[in-house]
Design a protein around this motif. Structure first.
Motif, PDB file in Angstrom:
ATOM      1  N   ILE A 188       0.857  -1.194   0.000  1.00  0.00           N
ATOM      2  CA  ILE A 188       0.000   0.000   0.000  1.00  0.00           C
ATOM      3  C   ILE A 188       0.892   1.242   0.000  1.00  0.00           C
ATOM      4  CG2 ILE A 188      -1.541   1.399   1.431  1.00  0.00           C
ATOM      5  CD1 ILE A 188      -3.004  -1.138   2.227  1.00  0.00           C
ATOM      6  N   GLY A 189       1.915   1.226   0.826  1.00  0.00           N
ATOM      7  CA  GLY A 189       2.844   2.350   0.862  1.00  0.00           C
ATOM      8  C   GLY A 189       3.586   2.534  -0.453  1.00  0.00           C
ATOM      9  N   ILE A 190       4.005   1.426  -1.065  1.00  0.00           N
ATOM     10  CA  ILE A 190       4.715   1.503  -2.341  1.00  0.00           C
ATOM     11  C   ILE A 190       3.799   2.070  -3.425  1.00  0.00           C
ATOM     12  CG2 ILE A 190       5.792   0.137  -4.165  1.00  0.00           C
ATOM     13  CD1 ILE A 190       6.734  -1.801  -1.951  1.00  0.00           C
ATOM     14  N   GLY A 191       2.541   1.588  -3.465  1.00  0.00           N
ATOM     15  CA  GLY A 191       1.598   2.072  -4.465  1.00  0.00           C
ATOM     16  C   GLY A 191       1.275   3.541  -4.287  1.00  0.00           C
ATOM     17  N   PHE A 192       1.087   3.970  -3.038  1.00  0.00           N
ATOM     18  CA  PHE A 192       0.745   5.369  -2.788  1.00  0.00           C
ATOM     19  C   PHE A 192       1.889   6.289  -3.200  1.00  0.00           C
ATOM     20  CE2 PHE A 192       0.369   9.251  -0.346  1.00  0.00           C
ATOM     21  CZ  PHE A 192      -0.983   9.534  -0.410  1.00  0.00           C
ATOM     22  N   THR A 193       3.120   5.951  -2.771  1.00  0.00           N
ATOM     23  CA  THR A 193       4.243   6.833  -3.090  1.00  0.00           C
ATOM     24  C   THR A 193       4.575   6.824  -4.576  1.00  0.00           C
ATOM     25  OG1 THR A 193       5.832   5.061  -2.532  1.00  0.00           O
ATOM     26  CG2 THR A 193       5.272   6.642  -0.801  1.00  0.00           C
ATOM     27  N   HIS A 194       4.175   5.762  -5.290  1.00  0.00           N
ATOM     28  CA  HIS A 194       4.395   5.768  -6.735  1.00  0.00           C
ATOM     29  C   HIS A 194       3.498   6.800  -7.418  1.00  0.00           C
ATOM     30  CE1 HIS A 194       5.710   4.404 -10.599  1.00  0.00           C
ATOM     31  NE2 HIS A 194       4.478   4.198 -10.983  1.00  0.00           N
ATOM     32  N   ILE A 195       2.380   7.148  -6.781  1.00  0.00           N
ATOM     33  CA  ILE A 195       1.530   8.219  -7.310  1.00  0.00           C
ATOM     34  C   ILE A 195       1.949   9.551  -6.689  1.00  0.00           C
ATOM     35  CG2 ILE A 195      -0.827   9.090  -7.503  1.00  0.00           C
ATOM     36  CD1 ILE A 195      -0.331   6.628  -9.173  1.00  0.00           C
ATOM     37  N   VAL A 196       1.957   9.620  -5.366  1.00  0.00           N
ATOM     38  CA  VAL A 196       2.315  10.843  -4.639  1.00  0.00           C
ATOM     39  C   VAL A 196       3.518  10.541  -3.726  1.00  0.00           C
ATOM     40  CG1 VAL A 196       1.519  12.626  -3.056  1.00  0.00           C
ATOM     41  CG2 VAL A 196      -0.112  11.545  -4.612  1.00  0.00           C
ATOM     42  N   PRO A 197       4.689  11.093  -3.998  1.00  0.00           N
ATOM     43  CA  PRO A 197       4.946  12.184  -4.944  1.00  0.00           C
ATOM     44  C   PRO A 197       5.634  11.771  -6.227  1.00  0.00           C
ATOM     45  CG  PRO A 197       6.731  12.055  -3.374  1.00  0.00           C
ATOM     46  CD  PRO A 197       5.807  10.901  -3.056  1.00  0.00           C
ATOM     47  N   LYS A 198       5.901  10.465  -6.433  1.00  0.00           N
ATOM     48  CA  LYS A 198       6.814  10.051  -7.498  1.00  0.00           C
ATOM     49  C   LYS A 198       6.178  10.000  -8.885  1.00  0.00           C
ATOM     50  CE  LYS A 198       9.657   7.224  -4.384  1.00  0.00           C
ATOM     51  NZ  LYS A 198      10.177   5.870  -4.099  1.00  0.00           N
ATOM     52  N   GLY A 199       4.861   9.824  -8.955  1.00  0.00           N
ATOM     53  CA  GLY A 199       4.229   9.585 -10.250  1.00  0.00           C
ATOM     54  C   GLY A 199       3.655  10.840 -10.879  1.00  0.00           C
ATOM     55  N   LEU A 200       4.502  11.766 -11.295  1.00  0.00           N
ATOM     56  CA  LEU A 200       4.016  13.030 -11.837  1.00  0.00           C
ATOM     57  C   LEU A 200       3.155  12.826 -13.080  1.00  0.00           C
ATOM     58  CD1 LEU A 200       3.932  16.072 -11.656  1.00  0.00           C
ATOM     59  CD2 LEU A 200       6.087  16.173 -12.921  1.00  0.00           C
ATOM     60  N   ASP A 201       3.518  11.846 -13.929  1.00  0.00           N
ATOM     61  CA  ASP A 201       2.702  11.622 -15.126  1.00  0.00           C
ATOM     62  C   ASP A 201       1.304  11.131 -14.751  1.00  0.00           C
ATOM     63  OD1 ASP A 201       3.799   9.260 -14.216  1.00  0.00           O
ATOM     64  OD2 ASP A 201       4.571   8.609 -16.158  1.00  0.00           O
ATOM     65  N   HIS A 202       1.206  10.244 -13.757  1.00  0.00           N
ATOM     66  CA  HIS A 202      -0.105   9.761 -13.329  1.00  0.00           C
ATOM     67  C   HIS A 202      -0.886  10.873 -12.621  1.00  0.00           C
ATOM     68  CE1 HIS A 202       1.236   5.812 -14.487  1.00  0.00           C
ATOM     69  NE2 HIS A 202       2.228   5.858 -13.627  1.00  0.00           N
ATOM     70  N   ILE A 203      -0.180  11.723 -11.879  1.00  0.00           N
ATOM     71  CA  ILE A 203      -0.844  12.850 -11.221  1.00  0.00           C
ATOM     72  C   ILE A 203      -1.472  13.778 -12.250  1.00  0.00           C
ATOM     73  CG2 ILE A 203      -0.427  14.978  -9.909  1.00  0.00           C
ATOM     74  CD1 ILE A 203       1.634  13.443  -8.262  1.00  0.00           C
ATOM     75  N   LEU A 204      -0.721  14.103 -13.310  1.00  0.00           N
ATOM     76  CA  LEU A 204      -1.258  15.003 -14.327  1.00  0.00           C
ATOM     77  C   LEU A 204      -2.432  14.375 -15.065  1.00  0.00           C
ATOM     78  CD1 LEU A 204       1.833  16.799 -15.899  1.00  0.00           C
ATOM     79  CD2 LEU A 204       0.432  17.422 -13.941  1.00  0.00           C
TER      80      LEU A 204
END
Length: 367
Positions: A188-204
């Protein structure tokens, strides 16, 4: 627009990936560590506290190492060897184990838009009657994953050491396992941090979905469609049913962001077919997520629990992005007559510009 561009000063992400360490007791008291890692990040000492190499003050050194051929990189590692061995800690019943580098396997310079993985083999001699060992990886070298295979070759134990912490004591005779609950919590922690803050493309991508229609019901339909789709391809990719190289997936992910942003500019109403388009893009993003889990080394023994945890973490990250958008401008301005002209249009234009640049970089159109 300023917020988006400020966060994208260097638009090609150099995400920190964990070192994968396979620990094996090979007999006669010998222990071996087979490591797969981004050696350039360790040499530059980027650090586990940076999600992206560009955030580190040592980013320039990292970029210089990435351009080196395997001979020059091996020379740099020889100079760094003592420091590296000092940062890879193995304790046998609290006594330090002296490690040596047995082998260094480096690849030639390939596509510099993607990180190069190197392989190292370390070994050491355990004191007589050692019961258990504890592994730790210097956080200056980045995060790590420690894995131990059982007699059947399956990884009965794996741990994600994000902050340079130590592993649990690993019995020499085997028998250490990880519960499904622990795996779910870790991923869960790995998945969350892959979006916030590491996944800028997915965030956009998620921000793009929000901008056209911040109405909660319509937004949840799109997010759910996206989640279901990426869960499908993530599972299929991890099972080995499908496989698409990152050199294809990453440019297409950028293209999907361009599509959503441009559609926001072209229409003011959510079309009935948009959830289906989002579903298709979700299939694509799932292949990108699979690359992350592959590099982290999700073992078949923990497949279901790891997949569940990772998907829950990704969904939580996406909802956090939606909540942030709503709190920043959706709750205050979405019902204003000028919302589309002053919020949707300029932000979508900025997102499209960022994604077009990503696409050009990831396809090699620009250096």
């Amino acid at each position: 627009m300023l917020l988006v561009f400020a966060s994208c000063a260097d638009l090609l992400a150099h995400e920190i990936r964990p070192a994968i360490v396979d620990l094996e007791f090979v007999g006669d008291g010998v222990v071996r560590l087979d490591m797969s890692l981004i050696l350039e990040a360790a040499l530059a000492e980027i650090g586990a506290d940076h999600g992206d190499t560009d955030d580190s003050p040592n980013a320039q050194r990292y970029d210089q190492f990435r351009l080196m051929d395997e001979t020059d990189l091996a020379t740099e590692f020889s100079r760094f060897r003592a420091r590296f061995l000092n940062g890879v800690t193995l304790k046998a019943d609290d006594a330090p184990v002296s490690l040596v580098v047995e082998a260094v396997d480096l690849d030639p310079v390939g596509d510099v838009d993607f990180a190069r993985l190197s392989r190292l083999t370390l070994s050491g001699q355990l004191p007589p009657n050692t019961k258990a060992v504890v592994f730790a990886f210097d956080p200056s070298f980045g995060p790590s994953v420690i894995r131990v295979a059982d007699n059947a070759g399956e990884y009965s134990y794996s741990a994600y050491l994000e902050d340079g912490g130590s592993s649990e004591p690993i019995p020499v005779e085997g028998g250490l396992t990880v519960s499904a609950g622990q795996i779910i919590g870790d991923y869960i922690g790995i998945g969350f941090t892959h979006i916030v803050p590491k996944g800028l493309d997915h965030i956009l991508f998620v921000v793009g979905l929000f901008l056209l229609s911040p109405r909660l019901k319509l937004l949840l339909i799109q997010i759910t469609s996206f989640t279901v789709a990426h869960s499908v391809t993530l599972a299929l990719a991890m099972l080995g049913v499908i496989s698409v190289p990152a050199s294809i997936v990453e440019p297409l992910i950028a293209a999907s962001i361009v599509f959503i942003a441009v559609e926001n500019l072209m229409t003011s109403r959510l079309s009935p077919w948009r959830p289906f388009v989002v579903f298709g893009f979700g299939l694509l993003h799932g292949l990108g997520f699979a690359g992350v889990l592959t590099e982290i080394g999700l073992s078949p023994a923990h497949f279901v629990s790891g997949l569940i945890g990772f998907n829950v973490g990704v969904e939580a990250g996406q909802l956090a992005v939606v909540a942030a958008c709503y709190a920043l401008f959706g709750a205050w301005f979405s019902d204003k007559s000028w919302y589309r002209a002053r919020v949707t249009m300029p932000m979508s234009l900025a997102i499209a510009a960022v994604a077009v640049w990503w696409f050009a970089e990831r396809t090699g159109m620009i250096a």
